[in-house]
Design a protein around this motif. Structure first.
Motif, short mmCIF file in Angstrom:
data_model
loop_
_atom_site.label_atom_id
_atom_site.label_comp_id
_atom_site.label_asym_id
_atom_site.label_seq_id
_atom_site.Cartn_x
_atom_site.Cartn_y
_atom_site.Cartn_z
N GLY A 1 -1.48 -6.21 -3.70
CA GLY A 1 -2.18 -5.42 -2.68
C GLY A 1 -1.75 -5.80 -1.27
O GLY A 1 -1.50 -4.93 -0.43
N TRP A 2 -1.65 -7.11 -1.02
CA TRP A 2 -1.23 -7.58 0.30
C TRP A 2 0.19 -7.13 0.60
O TRP A 2 0.47 -6.61 1.68
CB TRP A 2 -1.34 -9.10 0.36
N ALA A 3 1.12 -7.32 -0.35
CA ALA A 3 2.52 -6.95 -0.14
C ALA A 3 2.67 -5.43 0.00
O ALA A 3 3.44 -4.95 0.83
CB ALA A 3 3.39 -7.46 -1.29
N HIS A 4 1.92 -4.69 -0.80
CA HIS A 4 1.99 -3.22 -0.71
C HIS A 4 1.51 -2.75 0.66
O HIS A 4 2.09 -1.84 1.25
CB HIS A 4 1.18 -2.58 -1.83
N TRP A 5 0.45 -3.36 1.15
CA TRP A 5 -0.06 -3.01 2.48
C TRP A 5 1.02 -3.28 3.53
O TRP A 5 1.25 -2.47 4.42
CB TRP A 5 -1.33 -3.78 2.79
N TYR A 6 1.69 -4.42 3.42
CA TYR A 6 2.74 -4.73 4.39
C TYR A 6 3.91 -3.76 4.29
O TYR A 6 4.40 -3.26 5.28
CB TYR A 6 3.24 -6.17 4.22
N VAL B 1 -5.79 -12.25 -11.21
CA VAL B 1 -6.50 -11.96 -9.96
C VAL B 1 -5.59 -12.19 -8.76
O VAL B 1 -5.52 -11.36 -7.84
CB VAL B 1 -7.80 -12.82 -9.87
N VAL B 2 -4.88 -13.30 -8.76
CA VAL B 2 -3.99 -13.60 -7.64
C VAL B 2 -2.83 -12.61 -7.59
O VAL B 2 -2.43 -12.17 -6.51
CB VAL B 2 -3.48 -15.06 -7.71
N ALA B 3 -2.27 -12.25 -8.76
CA ALA B 3 -1.18 -11.27 -8.77
C ALA B 3 -1.64 -9.93 -8.21
O ALA B 3 -0.92 -9.30 -7.42
CB ALA B 3 -0.64 -11.10 -10.19
N ALA C 1 6.33 -4.89 -5.43
CA ALA C 1 5.75 -4.16 -4.29
C ALA C 1 6.85 -3.66 -3.36
O ALA C 1 6.77 -2.53 -2.84
CB ALA C 1 4.77 -5.05 -3.53
N ASP C 2 7.87 -4.48 -3.16
CA ASP C 2 9.01 -4.06 -2.32
C ASP C 2 9.72 -2.87 -2.93
O ASP C 2 10.02 -1.88 -2.25
CB ASP C 2 9.99 -5.23 -2.15
N ARG C 3 9.98 -2.92 -4.23
CA ARG C 3 10.68 -1.83 -4.89
C ARG C 3 9.84 -0.57 -4.96
O ARG C 3 10.37 0.54 -4.94
CB ARG C 3 11.09 -2.25 -6.31
N ALA C 4 8.52 -0.72 -5.06
CA ALA C 4 7.64 0.44 -5.15
C ALA C 4 7.39 1.08 -3.78
O ALA C 4 6.93 2.21 -3.70
CB ALA C 4 6.32 0.05 -5.79
N ALA C 5 7.67 0.33 -2.72
CA ALA C 5 7.44 0.85 -1.36
C ALA C 5 8.33 2.06 -1.11
O ALA C 5 9.43 2.16 -1.62
CB ALA C 5 7.72 -0.24 -0.33
N GLY C 6 7.83 2.92 -0.31
CA GLY C 6 8.53 4.16 -0.07
C GLY C 6 9.80 4.02 0.75
O GLY C 6 9.78 3.53 1.86
N ARG C 7 10.88 4.43 0.17
CA ARG C 7 12.13 4.65 0.89
C ARG C 7 12.32 6.17 0.84
O ARG C 7 13.17 6.67 0.13
CB ARG C 7 13.28 3.91 0.21
N VAL D 1 11.39 -2.14 4.73
CA VAL D 1 12.12 -2.55 3.54
C VAL D 1 13.60 -2.25 3.74
O VAL D 1 13.96 -1.35 4.49
CB VAL D 1 11.58 -1.85 2.27
N SER D 2 14.43 -3.01 3.08
CA SER D 2 15.87 -2.86 3.24
C SER D 2 16.36 -1.56 2.64
O SER D 2 15.86 -1.12 1.61
CB SER D 2 16.59 -4.01 2.55
N PRO D 3 17.36 -0.94 3.26
CA PRO D 3 17.95 0.26 2.67
C PRO D 3 18.65 -0.07 1.35
O PRO D 3 19.12 -1.19 1.16
CB PRO D 3 18.95 0.74 3.72
N GLU D 4 18.69 0.91 0.47
CA GLU D 4 19.36 0.76 -0.82
C GLU D 4 20.11 2.04 -1.14
O GLU D 4 19.80 3.09 -0.60
CB GLU D 4 18.34 0.48 -1.93
#
Length: 193
Positions: free
Chosen positions: A25-30, A18-20, A84-90, A157-160
């Motif tokens: 969800g919180w990190a993805h929103w950010y 539940v916490v994960a 969530a960081d890696r899944a975020a859109g770059r 998110v940081s460039p890669e």
């Protein structure tokens, strides 16, 4: 008596998943949401959520596995944020010219520590001026060469390097650690036992 024992462990056994899910969800929103909270608010809420979950898990899980389960949960939650960081859109990709390369060897301290590693910081000239820097542990290009960089135009998110962002590895490790914490909680003795 058996029914009471099941009630005692079920909420704690569900806590890691539940916490994960909530933290993802919180990190993805950010990282990818249209109207995210500020970085300070996002980090503060995420840190409080992680700390509270680990403390509650430790208190509610009985037996010698509580410490290891809480550690599994903490690392699993950190990997959830990484996912969530890696899944975020770059979504943007720019072909940039490497203006300078600064390499720094980060030494290892203490016996048995990880080996020294070299971190390369690439100063970039990109169309539009962003991104202007990229860090990697591999020497991706020399001065004057071109490199493709994937980045988020909103700069959350940081460039890669283009093509290197994959959420699979941290997601699998997060799932394994969360499952381990859940298993430890399920197998912990009942309160007072």
């Amino acid at each position: 008596m058996r029914t009471g024992e099941r009630r005692a462990w079920r909420p704690t056994a569900a806590l890691p998943a539940v916490v994960a899910a909530a933290l993802y969800g919180w990190a993805h929103w950010y990282f990818a949401g249209p109207n995210p909270p500020s970085a300070a608010v996002a980090v503060a809420v995420g840190a409080v959520l992680c700390a509270a979950a680990c403390a509650l898990y430790f208190v509610r899980t009985h037996g010698s596995g509580a410490l290891f389960g809480a550690l599994f949960l903490a690392v699993g939650l950190l990997l959830t944020v990484t996912t969530a960081d890696r899944a975020a859109g770059r979504a943007e990709v720019a072909v940039c010219v490497v203006r300078e390369v600064h390499s720094q060897v980060q030494g290892s301290y203490g016996e048995g520590g990880p080996p020294a590693k070299t971190v390369h910081r690439f100063a970039l000239d990109c169309p539009g001026g962003y991104p202007d820097e990229l860090r990697d542990d591999r020497l991706l290009a020399e001065r004057g060469e071109e490199i493709e960089v994937a980045y988020d135009a909103r700069r959350r998110v940081s460039p890669e390097p283009a093509g290197r962002t994959s959420a699979w590895v941290p997601a699998v490790w997060a799932a394994l650690l969360i499952a381990g914490a859940t298993l430890i909680s399920v197998r912990s003795p009942a309160p007072g036992a």
